[in-house]
Design a protein around this motif. Structure first.
Motif, PDB file in Angstrom:
ATOM      1  N   GLY A  47       0.830  -1.196   0.000  1.00  0.00           N
ATOM      2  CA  GLY A  47       0.000   0.000   0.000  1.00  0.00           C
ATOM      3  C   GLY A  47       0.866   1.248   0.000  1.00  0.00           C
ATOM      4  O   GLY A  47       1.990   1.237   0.481  1.00  0.00           O
ATOM      5  N   LYS A  48       0.322   2.320  -0.529  1.00  0.00           N
ATOM      6  CA  LYS A  48       1.059   3.575  -0.623  1.00  0.00           C
ATOM      7  C   LYS A  48       1.157   4.260   0.748  1.00  0.00           C
ATOM      8  O   LYS A  48       0.243   4.137   1.567  1.00  0.00           O
ATOM      9  N   PRO A  49       2.260   4.993   0.985  1.00  0.00           N
ATOM     10  CA  PRO A  49       2.423   5.695   2.272  1.00  0.00           C
ATOM     11  C   PRO A  49       1.262   6.631   2.601  1.00  0.00           C
ATOM     12  O   PRO A  49       0.909   6.786   3.768  1.00  0.00           O
ATOM     13  N   GLU A  50       0.632   7.227   1.575  1.00  0.00           N
ATOM     14  CA  GLU A  50      -0.486   8.141   1.838  1.00  0.00           C
ATOM     15  C   GLU A  50      -1.652   7.387   2.481  1.00  0.00           C
ATOM     16  O   GLU A  50      -2.316   7.909   3.378  1.00  0.00           O
ATOM     17  N   LYS A  51      -1.916   6.178   2.000  1.00  0.00           N
ATOM     18  CA  LYS A  51      -3.010   5.379   2.579  1.00  0.00           C
ATOM     19  C   LYS A  51      -2.632   4.886   3.975  1.00  0.00           C
ATOM     20  O   LYS A  51      -3.481   4.795   4.862  1.00  0.00           O
ATOM     21  N   LEU A  52      -1.366   4.572   4.167  1.00  0.00           N
ATOM     22  CA  LEU A  52      -0.881   4.150   5.476  1.00  0.00           C
ATOM     23  C   LEU A  52      -1.146   5.252   6.504  1.00  0.00           C
ATOM     24  O   LEU A  52      -1.664   4.997   7.596  1.00  0.00           O
ATOM     25  N   LEU A  53      -0.840   6.481   6.125  1.00  0.00           N
ATOM     26  CA  LEU A  53      -1.063   7.608   7.028  1.00  0.00           C
ATOM     27  C   LEU A  53      -2.558   7.871   7.205  1.00  0.00           C
ATOM     28  O   LEU A  53      -3.039   8.074   8.318  1.00  0.00           O
ATOM     29  N   LEU A  62      -4.034   4.303   9.020  1.00  0.00           N
ATOM     30  CA  LEU A  62      -3.437   3.835  10.277  1.00  0.00           C
ATOM     31  C   LEU A  62      -2.735   4.940  11.063  1.00  0.00           C
ATOM     32  O   LEU A  62      -2.304   4.716  12.192  1.00  0.00           O
ATOM     33  N   GLY A  63      -2.586   6.115  10.457  1.00  0.00           N
ATOM     34  CA  GLY A  63      -2.006   7.239  11.174  1.00  0.00           C
ATOM     35  C   GLY A  63      -0.521   7.115  11.433  1.00  0.00           C
ATOM     36  O   GLY A  63      -0.014   7.715  12.391  1.00  0.00           O
ATOM     37  N   VAL A  64       0.179   6.326  10.604  1.00  0.00           N
ATOM     38  CA  VAL A  64       1.615   6.130  10.793  1.00  0.00           C
ATOM     39  C   VAL A  64       2.343   6.290   9.463  1.00  0.00           C
ATOM     40  O   VAL A  64       1.742   6.243   8.398  1.00  0.00           O
ATOM     41  N   ILE A  65       3.652   6.460   9.581  1.00  0.00           N
ATOM     42  CA  ILE A  65       4.503   6.590   8.402  1.00  0.00           C
ATOM     43  C   ILE A  65       5.275   5.288   8.201  1.00  0.00           C
ATOM     44  O   ILE A  65       5.406   4.494   9.136  1.00  0.00           O
ATOM     45  N   PRO A  66       5.800   5.055   6.994  1.00  0.00           N
ATOM     46  CA  PRO A  66       6.639   3.867   6.802  1.00  0.00           C
ATOM     47  C   PRO A  66       7.770   3.855   7.838  1.00  0.00           C
ATOM     48  O   PRO A  66       8.337   4.897   8.154  1.00  0.00           O
ATOM     49  N   GLY A  67       8.051   2.697   8.373  1.00  0.00           N
ATOM     50  CA  GLY A  67       9.049   2.584   9.428  1.00  0.00           C
ATOM     51  C   GLY A  67       8.438   2.579  10.816  1.00  0.00           C
ATOM     52  O   GLY A  67       9.077   2.194  11.787  1.00  0.00           O
TER      53      GLY A  67
END
Length: 169
Positions: free
Chosen positions: A90-96, A99-104
């Protein structure tokens, strides 16, 4: 007006306290990879997690939480988790957004931010064999430890029923 900003570590820990879930959190320098976090193993017992944020072609999103050294076959895991097709990251934008988090800093605790139930959470059955599971508390500069059953209880309290499946090879 509602506040749609992601929950913070303090919000998360208060939520766990409110559920009566015992937990402990250890601060450490930010870690972005499993390799970087290995140095913490002597200080933090239990099962350490690796999280894969993936989606299928119909934009169904999944968070796979597995033991840090486990292997997930991304070519076949869709058949285990009920995805509509093979999965990709999934793309980092959807992660944020979800789930409210950044990659890592990806974590099963991101369920607290998935108020729209956009993500299916999958916990590997082998990880659940650990008495204690360790996850980032929404940031990668700390590790929060709690009982494996309490991780499931936390997720259920956020409105998610995690799938506990064997997804690792």
């Amino acid at each position: 007006m509602t506040d749609n900003s992601p929950k913070t570590r303090d919000d998360l820990l208060r939520f766990l306290d409110g559920l009566g879930i015992a937990h402990s959190t250890k601060d450490h320098p930010p870690v972005y990879t499993v390799a970087e976090s290995v140095s913490l193993r002597d200080e933090i017992p239990g099962g350490h997690t690796k999280n894969l944020f993936v989606k299928d072609k119909k934009d169904n999103f999944f968070l796979l939480t597995v033991e840090e050294n486990a292997n997930v076959d991304l070519k076949t895991v869709h058949t285990l988790i009920g995805a509509a097709s093979k999965v990709s990251f999934g793309k980092p934008e959807k992660l944020l957004e979800y789930l409210g988090v950044i990659p890592g800093a990806v974590t099963a605790f991101g369920a607290i931010n998935d108020t729209g139930n956009n993500v299916t959470f999958v916990i590997d059955a082998e990880l659940m064999e650990h008495d204690i599971i360790n996850c980032h508390p929404l940031s990668n500069d700390a590790t929060t430890s709690l009982g494996s059953g309490d991780l499931v209880r936390f997720m259920e309290a956020t409105g998610h029923t995690p799938l506990v499946l064997k997804v690792t090879g």
